[in-house]
Motif scaffolding. Structure first.
Motif, PDB file in Angstrom:
ATOM      1  N   THR A 156      17.542 -57.988  57.796  1.00 59.37           N
ATOM      2  CA  THR A 156      17.057 -58.293  56.447  1.00 59.37           C
ATOM      3  C   THR A 156      15.708 -57.637  56.177  1.00 59.37           C
ATOM      4  O   THR A 156      15.406 -57.264  55.035  1.00 59.37           O
ATOM      5  CB  THR A 156      16.954 -59.815  56.247  1.00 59.37           C
ATOM      6  OG1 THR A 156      16.213 -60.399  57.318  1.00 59.37           O
ATOM      7  CG2 THR A 156      18.344 -60.446  56.186  1.00 59.37           C
ATOM      8  N   THR A 157      14.895 -57.469  57.209  1.00 60.94           N
ATOM      9  CA  THR A 157      13.620 -56.776  57.023  1.00 60.94           C
ATOM     10  C   THR A 157      13.856 -55.311  56.686  1.00 60.94           C
ATOM     11  O   THR A 157      13.216 -54.754  55.784  1.00 60.94           O
ATOM     12  CB  THR A 157      12.751 -56.896  58.288  1.00 60.94           C
ATOM     13  OG1 THR A 157      12.466 -58.279  58.525  1.00 60.94           O
ATOM     14  CG2 THR A 157      11.448 -56.143  58.128  1.00 60.94           C
ATOM     15  N   TYR A 174      15.194 -51.344  50.741  1.00 58.34           N
ATOM     16  CA  TYR A 174      16.117 -50.652  49.839  1.00 58.34           C
ATOM     17  C   TYR A 174      16.756 -51.561  48.795  1.00 58.34           C
ATOM     18  O   TYR A 174      17.408 -51.079  47.866  1.00 58.34           O
ATOM     19  CB  TYR A 174      17.234 -49.996  50.673  1.00 58.34           C
ATOM     20  CG  TYR A 174      16.721 -49.253  51.879  1.00 58.34           C
ATOM     21  CD1 TYR A 174      16.004 -48.082  51.734  1.00 58.34           C
ATOM     22  CD2 TYR A 174      16.936 -49.733  53.169  1.00 58.34           C
ATOM     23  CE1 TYR A 174      15.517 -47.396  52.844  1.00 58.34           C
ATOM     24  CE2 TYR A 174      16.460 -49.065  54.284  1.00 58.34           C
ATOM     25  CZ  TYR A 174      15.742 -47.892  54.117  1.00 58.34           C
ATOM     26  OH  TYR A 174      15.255 -47.220  55.200  1.00 58.34           O
ATOM     27  N   LEU A 175      16.599 -52.880  48.925  1.00 58.55           N
ATOM     28  CA  LEU A 175      17.344 -53.818  48.079  1.00 58.55           C
ATOM     29  C   LEU A 175      16.993 -53.698  46.601  1.00 58.55           C
ATOM     30  O   LEU A 175      17.873 -53.830  45.750  1.00 58.55           O
ATOM     31  CB  LEU A 175      17.122 -55.255  48.562  1.00 58.55           C
ATOM     32  CG  LEU A 175      18.086 -55.748  49.647  1.00 58.55           C
ATOM     33  CD1 LEU A 175      17.661 -57.120  50.153  1.00 58.55           C
ATOM     34  CD2 LEU A 175      19.520 -55.797  49.117  1.00 58.55           C
ATOM     35  N   PHE A 176      15.716 -53.475  46.284  1.00 56.04           N
ATOM     36  CA  PHE A 176      15.359 -53.371  44.868  1.00 56.04           C
ATOM     37  C   PHE A 176      16.121 -52.223  44.215  1.00 56.04           C
ATOM     38  O   PHE A 176      16.721 -52.373  43.153  1.00 56.04           O
ATOM     39  CB  PHE A 176      13.852 -53.174  44.677  1.00 56.04           C
ATOM     40  CG  PHE A 176      13.453 -53.077  43.223  1.00 56.04           C
ATOM     41  CD1 PHE A 176      13.087 -54.214  42.512  1.00 56.04           C
ATOM     42  CD2 PHE A 176      13.463 -51.862  42.553  1.00 56.04           C
ATOM     43  CE1 PHE A 176      12.745 -54.137  41.164  1.00 56.04           C
ATOM     44  CE2 PHE A 176      13.127 -51.767  41.217  1.00 56.04           C
ATOM     45  CZ  PHE A 176      12.760 -52.898  40.514  1.00 56.04           C
ATOM     46  N   PRO A 181       9.737 -52.035  43.159  1.00 55.39           N
ATOM     47  CA  PRO A 181      10.188 -51.000  44.099  1.00 55.39           C
ATOM     48  C   PRO A 181       9.398 -51.014  45.395  1.00 55.39           C
ATOM     49  O   PRO A 181       8.176 -51.157  45.386  1.00 55.39           O
ATOM     50  CB  PRO A 181       9.951 -49.693  43.325  1.00 55.39           C
ATOM     51  CG  PRO A 181       9.856 -50.091  41.900  1.00 55.39           C
ATOM     52  CD  PRO A 181       9.283 -51.466  41.880  1.00 55.39           C
ATOM     53  N   TYR A 182      10.102 -50.869  46.495  1.00 58.41           N
ATOM     54  CA  TYR A 182       9.436 -50.722  47.788  1.00 58.41           C
ATOM     55  C   TYR A 182       9.048 -49.272  48.005  1.00 58.41           C
ATOM     56  O   TYR A 182       8.097 -48.969  48.713  1.00 58.41           O
ATOM     57  CB  TYR A 182      10.357 -51.195  48.910  1.00 58.41           C
ATOM     58  CG  TYR A 182       9.658 -51.278  50.249  1.00 58.41           C
ATOM     59  CD1 TYR A 182       8.998 -52.440  50.628  1.00 58.41           C
ATOM     60  CD2 TYR A 182       9.631 -50.190  51.120  1.00 58.41           C
ATOM     61  CE1 TYR A 182       8.333 -52.521  51.846  1.00 58.41           C
ATOM     62  CE2 TYR A 182       8.974 -50.260  52.331  1.00 58.41           C
ATOM     63  CZ  TYR A 182       8.329 -51.423  52.693  1.00 58.41           C
ATOM     64  OH  TYR A 182       7.665 -51.507  53.889  1.00 58.41           O
ATOM     65  N   LEU A 186      12.921 -61.237  44.855  1.00 55.85           N
ATOM     66  CA  LEU A 186      14.138 -60.441  44.679  1.00 55.85           C
ATOM     67  C   LEU A 186      15.370 -61.207  45.123  1.00 55.85           C
ATOM     68  O   LEU A 186      16.451 -61.038  44.556  1.00 55.85           O
ATOM     69  CB  LEU A 186      14.026 -59.130  45.456  1.00 55.85           C
ATOM     70  CG  LEU A 186      15.155 -58.128  45.181  1.00 55.85           C
ATOM     71  CD1 LEU A 186      15.050 -57.588  43.770  1.00 55.85           C
ATOM     72  CD2 LEU A 186      15.132 -56.976  46.176  1.00 55.85           C
ATOM     73  N   TRP A 187      15.225 -62.080  46.144  1.00 56.34           N
ATOM     74  CA  TRP A 187      16.378 -62.865  46.574  1.00 56.34           C
ATOM     75  C   TRP A 187      16.876 -63.751  45.427  1.00 56.34           C
ATOM     76  O   TRP A 187      18.089 -63.913  45.238  1.00 56.34           O
ATOM     77  CB  TRP A 187      16.022 -63.736  47.778  1.00 56.34           C
ATOM     78  CG  TRP A 187      15.649 -62.988  49.021  1.00 56.34           C
ATOM     79  CD1 TRP A 187      14.438 -62.977  49.637  1.00 56.34           C
ATOM     80  CD2 TRP A 187      16.496 -62.128  49.807  1.00 56.34           C
ATOM     81  NE1 TRP A 187      14.465 -62.175  50.757  1.00 56.34           N
ATOM     82  CE2 TRP A 187      15.722 -61.647  50.889  1.00 56.34           C
ATOM     83  CE3 TRP A 187      17.823 -61.726  49.706  1.00 56.34           C
ATOM     84  CZ2 TRP A 187      16.228 -60.789  51.855  1.00 56.34           C
ATOM     85  CZ3 TRP A 187      18.345 -60.871  50.669  1.00 56.34           C
ATOM     86  CH2 TRP A 187      17.554 -60.410  51.732  1.00 56.34           C
TER      87      TRP A 187
END
Length: 516
Positions: free
Chosen positions: A122-123, A128-130, A284-285, A86-87
């Motif tokens: 960052t963890t 939520y980043l996705f 998705p997480y 994702l990064w």
């Protein structure tokens, strides 16, 4: 294969995987790390359905998942590639013009000196980043905006600032209401992951249309659009440039966009700052699962097979120990646990166990003390105060909504109108005021009477229908209202009223009455 078929297949696959995985470890996750998948807690769950009931149960569960995964709302499956990073996807979407100044260097140095903090931040963000990046890309926005919660809250969904800004995106109460983020006794959507992300991107989009520049839009998100407009207008009057770097703005806002630039630089090359980013898969997480009935938060966590703490991490908007389906029609859960919850919930409902909530809403019919309200609802006063957050020495005003135990005779869930409008209004539980009347002496003024009874001159003037600077006529009837403990006049200095105060004090009459 159509997208609908793919969604159904995904939901079914998740359910089958859950059925095949019934005994993995169940240790609770650390607070600063993403919660690991945990199995259903079978001891607290309904018995496994029979083979005859299994198919309809799975169909109901698949419907809960498929409805939650409606295209364009939650997950863009075409963008999801479990083998991708994702990064890397995030870096490809960077569009903002880079800043390179001392403010950026300061922010880079701050983060570089705190590797443990960056790791925790960052963890947390990886949960939520996705979803956020998905929403940013759907709107055609720069992917840097997905990093903004790092600056706003370090991705702490329940963060509250000293100015009462709340949530991952740090919405002030009024701004939150402007973007339809409900805030009442049952929930605060400023903490809701989906709702606050939608609102934040709506707001940023509005600000970009207003200023035509992302750096100015970000400054307005931090400082307010009116302030940025004034700063731009000032530079225009002076014939100065109106870009972000040229505006006269407070240091907090001056530092705000450079902090985002520093986070961007770290994402681009973490090794340059001796930092490490956690791996984040491009899928998705979490998933959202539809709920149709009010349900206790503790029961929802048990049905999902996760700890109460983990459940609350994904659903931080809840203010009470019950989820009202009319106001919160879906819950978020770790990707692997969504199917566990959907199947257990469908099984629980299919067995016709009745209401899943042990709490309901009660509208207070008249102003009353918490003790009286507790007696009427069959609660201990301490419990009623705790669950409804009622401070000491306060009355509950008529029309307020209290959370109370749900009796066996209560079948209906809380209505959508009440779930959205519920409010708790309190009033001081003060003793009744006493009416004190006496005849004024030659030296009495509004100010001297107010000082004698430790009142405000404006109050004395209002009660006696005179001006705040007025002088009373000798023998004029004067009225004040005071608490019983302070009904006796305070002795005044001899220079102001020699011997008169004592005479007036002895001659006063006191009558119990309510203040006008």
């Amino acid at each position: 294969m159509t997208l609908t078929h793919r969604l159904t297949a995904l939901a079914t696959a998740l359910l089958l995987a859950a059925c095949a995985n019934t005994h993995p470890p169940s240790s609770a996750p650390a607070a600063d790390t993403p919660p690991a998948p945990t199995p259903a807690i079978t001891a607290a769950l309904p018995a496994a359905p029979t083979s005859a009931a299994l198919v309809p149960t799975r169909e109901r569960a698949a419907g809960l998942l498929e409805d939650a995964l409606r295209p364009g709302e939650k997950v863009d499956l075409d963008a999801a590639d479990v083998n991708a990073d994702l990064w890397a996807r995030l870096r490809k979407g960077f569009q903002l013009r880079d800043l390179d100044d001392d403010w950026v260097r300061k922010a880079e140095a701050w983060y570089s000196a705190r590797p443990d903090y960056v790791e925790r931040m960052t963890t947390r963000g990886s949960r939520y980043l996705f979803h956020i990046l998905d929403e940013v890309e759907k709107r055609g926005m720069p992917s840097e905006l997905a990093l903004l919660p790092f600056v706003e809250s370090a991705f702490v969904t329940h963060a509250v600032s000293s100015a009462k800004a709340t949530g991952m995106w740090q919405f002030m109460p009024a701004t939150g209401r402007d973007f339809d983020l409900k805030q009442n006794i049952f929930r605060d959507d400023r903490r809701d992951v989906l709702a606050s992300t939608r609102a934040a991107l709506d707001y940023l989009g509005r600000l970009y249309k207003m200023f035509g520049d992302w750096h100015l839009a970000l400054a307005a998100y931090n400082w307010g659009p009116g302030n940025v407009q004034k700063a731009v207008a000032r530079n225009q009057r002076l014939g100065l440039p109106t870009d972000y770097e040229s505006l006269k703005i407070p240091d907090e806002t001056r530092y705000y966009v450079p902090k985002l630039q520093a986070v961007k630089n770290i994402v681009l090359a973490p090794e340059r700052y001796a930092l490490t980013l956690p791996p984040v898969a491009n899928h998705p997480y979490f998933l959202s699962v539809r709920i149709e009935r009010d349900i206790d938060v503790e029961l929802a966590a048990r049905l999902a097979g996760v700890s109460l703490e983990t459940f609350q991490q994904f659903n931080p908007q809840m203010n009470k120990p019950v989820i009202l389906a009319a106001a919160t029609p879906q819950v978020l859960l770790p990707y692997e646990q969504a199917s566990v919850f959907a199947e257990n919930l469908a099984s629980h409902v299919g067995e016709n166990r009745g209401p899943m909530a042990s709490w309901t809403a009660w509208i207070v019919p008249k102003t009353m003390s918490p003790a009286e309200a507790a007696k009427r609802t069959g609660m201990a006063e301490a419990q009623l105060r705790e669950v409804n957050k009622i401070p000491p020495k306060m009355l509950v005003k008529a029309g307020s909504t209290l959370l109370v135990p749900r009796g066996e005779h209560v079948v209906a869930d809380v209505s959508g109108q009440l779930a959205d409008s519920a409010a708790l209004n309190l009033a001081p539980d003060a003793p009744p005021l006493r009416r004190v009347s006496f005849k004024a002496g030659k030296a009495d003024t509004v100010a001297s009477v107010a000082a004698r009874y430790q009142l405000r001159a404006e109050q004395v003037a209002q009660w006696n229908k005179v001006g705040a600077n007025a002088r009373f006529k000798p023998g004029q009837a004067v009225v004040v209202y005071t608490a019983p403990s302070s009904a006796a006049p305070v002795r005044v200095a001899a220079a102001k009223a020699p011997a008169k105060a004592a005479k007036l004090g002895r001659g006063r009459t006191v009558v119990a009455a309510a203040a006008p």
